[in-house]
Design an enzyme around this catalytic site. Structure first.
Site, PDB file in Angstrom:
ATOM      1  N   HIS A  73      93.432  16.359   9.951  1.00 48.62           N
ATOM      2  CA  HIS A  73      92.980  15.934   8.625  1.00 48.62           C
ATOM      3  C   HIS A  73      92.913  14.414   8.532  1.00 48.62           C
ATOM      4  O   HIS A  73      93.930  13.734   8.603  1.00 48.62           O
ATOM      5  CB  HIS A  73      93.954  16.478   7.569  1.00 48.62           C
ATOM      6  CG  HIS A  73      93.583  16.169   6.164  1.00 48.62           C
ATOM      7  ND1 HIS A  73      94.467  15.614   5.268  1.00 48.62           N
ATOM      8  CD2 HIS A  73      92.421  16.350   5.485  1.00 48.62           C
ATOM      9  CE1 HIS A  73      93.879  15.476   4.102  1.00 48.62           C
ATOM     10  NE2 HIS A  73      92.635  15.906   4.205  1.00 48.62           N
ATOM     11  N   HIS A 100      88.205   7.869   2.396  1.00 48.60           N
ATOM     12  CA  HIS A 100      88.366   9.014   1.506  1.00 48.60           C
ATOM     13  C   HIS A 100      88.053   8.681   0.051  1.00 48.60           C
ATOM     14  O   HIS A 100      87.426   9.461  -0.664  1.00 48.60           O
ATOM     15  CB  HIS A 100      89.787   9.568   1.599  1.00 48.60           C
ATOM     16  CG  HIS A 100      90.042  10.718   0.667  1.00 48.60           C
ATOM     17  ND1 HIS A 100      90.508  10.541  -0.624  1.00 48.60           N
ATOM     18  CD2 HIS A 100      89.875  12.055   0.826  1.00 48.60           C
ATOM     19  CE1 HIS A 100      90.631  11.717  -1.203  1.00 48.60           C
ATOM     20  NE2 HIS A 100      90.246  12.654  -0.358  1.00 48.60           N
ATOM     21  N   ASP A 149      86.170  11.476   6.219  1.00 51.88           N
ATOM     22  CA  ASP A 149      85.357  11.392   5.007  1.00 51.88           C
ATOM     23  C   ASP A 149      84.361  10.245   5.084  1.00 51.88           C
ATOM     24  O   ASP A 149      84.667   9.190   5.646  1.00 51.88           O
ATOM     25  CB  ASP A 149      86.266  11.161   3.800  1.00 51.88           C
ATOM     26  CG  ASP A 149      87.413  12.155   3.748  1.00 51.88           C
ATOM     27  OD1 ASP A 149      87.157  13.305   3.356  1.00 51.88           O
ATOM     28  OD2 ASP A 149      88.554  11.789   4.098  1.00 51.88           O
ATOM     29  N   GLU A 164      83.177  15.138   6.143  1.00 48.85           N
ATOM     30  CA  GLU A 164      83.213  15.458   4.720  1.00 48.85           C
ATOM     31  C   GLU A 164      82.440  14.394   3.949  1.00 48.85           C
ATOM     32  O   GLU A 164      82.826  13.230   3.920  1.00 48.85           O
ATOM     33  CB  GLU A 164      84.632  15.556   4.182  1.00 48.85           C
ATOM     34  CG  GLU A 164      84.623  15.914   2.699  1.00 48.85           C
ATOM     35  CD  GLU A 164      85.979  16.125   2.070  1.00 48.85           C
ATOM     36  OE1 GLU A 164      86.046  16.138   0.821  1.00 48.85           O
ATOM     37  OE2 GLU A 164      86.976  16.258   2.808  1.00 48.85           O
TER      38      GLU A 164
END
Length: 267
Positions: A29, A71, A58, A130
């Site tokens: 992650h 992020h 991200d 993402e």
């Protein structure tokens, strides 16, 4: 019967070998973000060292149309200075230090670009991109992915924004794209049938759900998979929860601690 086969059968009977050991993809992650500053080259390289099968990170679109890995919509939390990514150029953002907040040894880490992160992905591994902004990022993302050394199957696009997934599948039907959904909603949550219907509408390959056992049970998971959709979960830093998610049918688990989780699941 050979001696080797006889020994294996004895071990199986005694319970020392688990013939049905669950197989699941382990995704770092924001890289190995427990041990390194999230969404940096240091974090993603550490994820590979920790034997992650894939790594998630991200992206946001900058003022000058570049894709930077971060992020939040601003740089305050991870780089100290409060700059809005969408209002800053890549050159401006690259002057910031995105590593020292995690420790002196990470001082000097820059906010990476998408192409820099993709360049770290080894053969046989995957990148989960993402998209934190909107579908306006898809054309530049497509360009960068095409310019990378990665095969289509090595790239998975994820987003909470359903329009991003729809745009990704329209531009690149050969790329896997999953719709992110949190099941930890305080108000009225979507039913599994509603999630499936929306995923089908945007042509998502599957759902990437929060690991919420109170909602995501075997029946919930079975409906998703019987609809022909992939089922991935996030973000799991507890071994018992990871095992529970595997039992209900999760094919991929995102975690801040990929090396540790792999060790726990091997026990």
């Amino acid at each position: 019967m050979t001696r080797t086969l006889a020994t294996l059968m004895t071990l199986l009977a005694a319970g020392f070998v688990n013939a049905a050991e669950p197989k699941v993809e382990i995704v770092g992650h924001r890289g190995a973000s427990f041990d390194a500053p999230e969404n940096t080259v240091a974090a993603i390289k550490l994820a590979w060292e920790q034997k992650a099968d894939a790594s998630e990170f991200d992206i946001y679109l900058t003022k000058d149309g570049k894709l930077v890995v971060i992020h939040d919509a601003t740089t305050k939390r991870t780089a100290g200075e409060d700059k809005k990514v969408a209002d800053s150029t890549l050159e401006e953002l690259r002057t910031l230090d995105a590593g020292k907040w995690k420790g002196a040894k990470f001082a000097g880490e820059k906010l990476p670009t998408l192409d820099e992160m993709l360049a770290t992905v080894p053969a046989g591994k995957r990148a989960f991109i993402e998209v934190k902004c909107g579908p306006e990022a898809v054309p530049e993302m497509d360009r960068v992915i095409k310019a990378s050394k990665l095969k289509p199957e090595q790239t998975c696009v994820i987003s909470f924004n359903a329009d991003v997934i729809a745009a990704t599948k329209k531009a690149r039907p050969d790329l896997q794209a999953l719709w992110l959904v949190s099941l930890n909603t305080k108000g009225k949550s979507r039913t599994v049938d509603e999630l499936i219907a929306k995923a089908k509408e945007i042509k998502a390959d599957g759902l990437d759900l929060s690991a919420t056992p109170a909602v995501l049970d075997k029946a919930f998971a079975a409906k998703i998979k019987s609809a022909g959709l992939k089922l991935y979960v996030w973000t799991v830093n507890d071994a018992d929860l990871a095992k529970k998610m595997i039992e209900v049918g999760a094919e991929s688990i995102t975690t801040d601690k990929p090396g540790w989780l792999r060790e726990q699941l091997a026990k």
